[in-house]
Scaffold this motif. Structure first.
Motif, PDB file in Angstrom:
ATOM      1  N   SER A   1       0.829  -1.208   0.000  1.00  0.00           N
ATOM      2  CA  SER A   1       0.000   0.000   0.000  1.00  0.00           C
ATOM      3  C   SER A   1       0.864   1.258   0.000  1.00  0.00           C
TER       4      SER A   1
ATOM      5  N   LYS B   1       1.009   3.986  -3.118  1.00  0.00           N
ATOM      6  CA  LYS B   1       0.668   5.406  -2.937  1.00  0.00           C
ATOM      7  C   LYS B   1       1.838   6.310  -3.316  1.00  0.00           C
TER       8      LYS B   1
ATOM      9  N   ASN C   1     -11.016  11.770   1.934  1.00  0.00           N
ATOM     10  CA  ASN C   1     -10.505  10.733   2.834  1.00  0.00           C
ATOM     11  C   ASN C   1      -9.285  10.033   2.244  1.00  0.00           C
ATOM     12  N   SER C   2      -9.303   9.788   0.931  1.00  0.00           N
ATOM     13  CA  SER C   2      -8.162   9.154   0.270  1.00  0.00           C
ATOM     14  C   SER C   2      -6.952  10.081   0.262  1.00  0.00           C
TER      15      SER C   2
ATOM     16  N   ILE D   1      -5.239   9.798   3.534  1.00  0.00           N
ATOM     17  CA  ILE D   1      -4.487   8.554   3.678  1.00  0.00           C
ATOM     18  C   ILE D   1      -3.141   8.656   2.959  1.00  0.00           C
ATOM     19  N   VAL D   2      -3.137   9.209   1.747  1.00  0.00           N
ATOM     20  CA  VAL D   2      -1.890   9.396   1.005  1.00  0.00           C
ATOM     21  C   VAL D   2      -0.975  10.362   1.757  1.00  0.00           C
TER      22      VAL D   2
ATOM     23  N   HIS E   1       0.781   8.563  -6.395  1.00  0.00           N
ATOM     24  CA  HIS E   1       0.243   9.858  -5.961  1.00  0.00           C
ATOM     25  C   HIS E   1       1.258  10.831  -5.352  1.00  0.00           C
TER      26      HIS E   1
ATOM     27  N   LYS F   1     -12.689  15.782   6.313  1.00  0.00           N
ATOM     28  CA  LYS F   1     -13.158  14.408   6.178  1.00  0.00           C
ATOM     29  C   LYS F   1     -14.605  14.397   5.719  1.00  0.00           C
TER      30      LYS F   1
ATOM     31  N   LEU G   1      -8.814  12.196  -6.213  1.00  0.00           N
ATOM     32  CA  LEU G   1      -9.063  11.391  -5.018  1.00  0.00           C
ATOM     33  C   LEU G   1     -10.098  12.046  -4.110  1.00  0.00           C
ATOM     34  N   SER G   2     -10.800  11.246  -3.347  1.00  0.00           N
ATOM     35  CA  SER G   2     -11.745  11.764  -2.361  1.00  0.00           C
ATOM     36  C   SER G   2     -10.959  12.397  -1.201  1.00  0.00           C
TER      37      SER G   2
END
Length: 363
Positions: free
Chosen positions: A91, A95, A131-132, A135-136, A99, A166, A128-129
């Motif tokens: 993961s 990323k 939330n995504s 995370i990145v 990204h 968020k 990306l959303s």
């Protein structure tokens, strides 16, 4: 080619080996690290980077680190591979490759500023959303935190980045009526056991895929979640291959024991009589998550249901528990959440109906 003093050697297996000093023991003797590569020039470039990264461990640092973010990420991911679960490492790598590095990789590590990162956040927000994006960003934050610890940079430029707000979780539970109808059809379908397990235990799809007969105790009517099956992406240059792996559950609390209902126990006993092998749903090898998702899709199509995502079944289990008055602590334990706060955050929409009931009761 090889020059004296480079500490580069050709191995018998055809690979090149490079040696660098990672630090010193208490008696002053060197602690060596090693890197390997199929080509001399690639190894030489990697070795120079490693020597620069570890130079502060054995000489007085008079020259600031000159590497780019690309250079540092290569070393950081190598270190992290030994510390992380394969799925988490995959993961992180994904990323970084998709990204982060395409936008920031060419910049010198020491030159990256909060302004650069704010511009980068705006660019990835297009695809990306919120939330995504967060995370990145956390992967980038971890990477820069490690650089600060190594004294490659003085301060983490991620600290003051402006992040998008968020957004609420968009995965909704199916209704009680839909759940009853789906269970009725799943019981009669040859591949319906995974659906019943999700609806009556709240297990994640990877946990269901990893379920073995040794995890089920028919005498105490319980099953223990102690492994998960995932398909991860392997980033090997231009070839983006994938691999199915068996790993440990998502967190410590994800390893849990769940009571079995009479219905689930009966279906499992029937399944055991009809199959062989270690895995409940796959026999000698696990049925991977995307195959289980396909089973659900086919069940929905064959009985003219609207398409349902498998994770909705887990949400539906939690929602039915809420509707029956099960305590938050118990729901959290059954789902394998790390805290009751996480349960409250995930199911905030479901709790709204319970709040309305409470208001109506007292008014």
């Amino acid at each position: 080619m090889v020059r004296k003093g480079e500490n580069i050697y050709k191995r018998k297996d055809g690979r090149w080996e490079g040696r660098y000093i990672k630090g010193r023991k208490s008696d002053g003797s060197a602690i060596y690290g090693y890197v390997y590569n199929k080509t001399y020039m690639d190894l030489k470039e990697r070795l120079l980077t490693m020597k620069a990264l570890y130079s502060h461990n054995y000489i007085f640092k008079t020259v600031a680190y000159q590497g780019t973010l690309n250079d540092w990420v290569t070393c950081w991911l190598t270190e992290m591979q030994r510390q992380l679960k394969p799925s988490t490492y995959a993961s992180y790598t994904n990323k970084m490759t998709k990204h982060i590095l395409p936008f920031l990789g060419h910049l010198p590590l020491q030159a990256i500023t909060t302004a650069n990162l704010n511009d980068w956040i705006k660019r990835i927000e297009r695809d990306l959303s919120p939330n995504s994006v967060r995370i990145v960003y956390q992967v980038m934050m971890s990477c820069c935190t490690a650089a600060v610890k190594r004294e490659l940079i003085l301060e983490n430029p991620c600290k003051y980045v402006v992040l998008p707000k968020k957004t609420p979780n968009n995965i909704h539970a199916i209704t009680s009526q839909e759940q009853r109808a789906l269970k009725e059809k799943a019981v009669t379908h040859p591949k319906g056991l995974a659906v019943i397990l999700a609806l009556e235990t709240g297990m994640r799809i990877g946990e269901i895929a990893g379920l073995k007969w040794e995890d089920i105790d028919f005498s105490s009517d319980t099953l223990t979640v102690q492994r998960t099956i995932q398909r991860i992406q392997l980033m090997n240059g231009v070839n983006k291959k994938t691999k199915v792996i068996e790993g440990t559950p998502k967190s410590i609390t994800s390893k849990r024991t769940i009571p079995l209902s009479k219905n689930v126990k009966s279906l499992l006993a029937k399944q055991k009589q009809q199959t062989s092998g270690d895995f409940v749903l796959g026999g000698n090898k696990p049925a991977e998550p995307r195959l289980i998702s396909m089973w659900l899709k086919k069940i929905c199509q064959s009985f003219h249901f609207a398409n349902i995502r498998f994770h909705q079944l887990r949400h539906s289990f939690a929602t039915r528990c809420l509707e029956k008055g099960v305590s938050i602590a118990t729901i959290s334990a059954l789902l394998g959440h790390q805290s009751t706060k996480m349960t409250l955050d995930v199911y905030v929409n479901s709790f709204m109906s319970e709040k309305r009931k409470a208001i109506n009761l007292i008014s």
